[in-house]
Design a protein around this motif. Sequence first.
Motif, short mmCIF file in Angstrom:
data_model
loop_
_atom_site.label_atom_id
_atom_site.label_comp_id
_atom_site.label_asym_id
_atom_site.label_seq_id
_atom_site.Cartn_x
_atom_site.Cartn_y
_atom_site.Cartn_z
N VAL A 66 32.78 32.17 40.29
CA VAL A 66 32.19 32.19 40.06
C VAL A 66 32.89 34.24 40.27
N CYS A 67 32.98 34.32 41.08
CA CYS A 67 33.47 35.26 41.80
C CYS A 67 34.40 35.90 41.17
N LEU A 68 35.80 35.31 40.32
CA LEU A 68 37.26 35.47 39.95
C LEU A 68 36.48 35.70 38.64
N ALA A 69 35.38 35.05 37.86
CA ALA A 69 34.95 34.83 36.62
C ALA A 69 34.49 36.58 36.19
N ILE A 70 33.72 36.39 37.07
CA ILE A 70 33.18 37.96 37.65
C ILE A 70 33.97 38.87 37.80
N GLY A 71 35.17 39.26 38.55
CA GLY A 71 35.69 40.43 37.99
C GLY A 71 36.54 40.38 36.74
N CYS A 72 36.96 39.07 36.73
CA CYS A 72 38.07 39.08 35.51
C CYS A 72 36.95 39.60 34.38
N VAL A 73 35.91 38.79 33.77
CA VAL A 73 35.09 39.77 32.88
C VAL A 73 34.05 41.18 33.02
N LEU A 74 34.60 42.00 33.62
CA LEU A 74 34.88 43.55 34.13
C LEU A 74 35.92 44.40 33.80
N GLU A 75 36.56 43.55 34.41
CA GLU A 75 38.07 43.92 34.49
C GLU A 75 38.50 44.09 33.09
N LEU A 76 38.16 42.55 31.98
CA LEU A 76 38.91 43.13 30.74
C LEU A 76 38.56 43.91 30.24
N TYR A 77 36.99 44.18 30.26
CA TYR A 77 36.01 44.95 29.43
C TYR A 77 36.79 46.76 29.94
N THR A 78 36.78 46.73 30.87
CA THR A 78 37.61 48.22 30.86
C THR A 78 38.26 48.93 30.71
N VAL A 79 39.33 47.20 30.53
CA VAL A 79 40.65 47.63 30.42
C VAL A 79 40.94 48.47 29.34
N PHE A 80 39.92 48.14 27.98
CA PHE A 80 39.97 47.78 27.01
C PHE A 80 38.87 48.87 26.08
#
Length: 124
Positions: free
Chosen positions: A98-112
């Motif tokens: 769950v923590c990894l999924a939250i981190g990935c979503v936030l990182e992917l959003y901000t990277v773009f």
Amino acid sequence: MKELDHRLLALQQIAAFVMLFGAAAFLWKPILATVCYTLGALVFCPLQMLQRYEGPSFVLRRLRRQQLLGLVAFLCAACCMIMQVGGFGFARRNEWVVCLAIGCVLELYTVFRIPAELKKEEER
């Protein structure tokens, strides 16, 4: 946005790959995967924090805070992995996912979004 030099950028990419390997290998070798993911996160997160934005744009400052929140989620995922493998603490199941999924979503959003906002800021 302050960019990293080419050596630190390469190290950050290697750390991201090690994190990915650690997350993927958890099914087969949990102890090795935990070590790989944790080491990757401990290298990736500080390098990501070195990139700063000191401009006036509220949107970019908000995106940067979201990115930092994603990094905290990556570190929480590492802690939860350690607790699950070690059999202590509150994380005894797959809370790290769950923590990894939250981190990935936030990182992917901000990277773009960050490069798009930087481009808009340059055009103004």
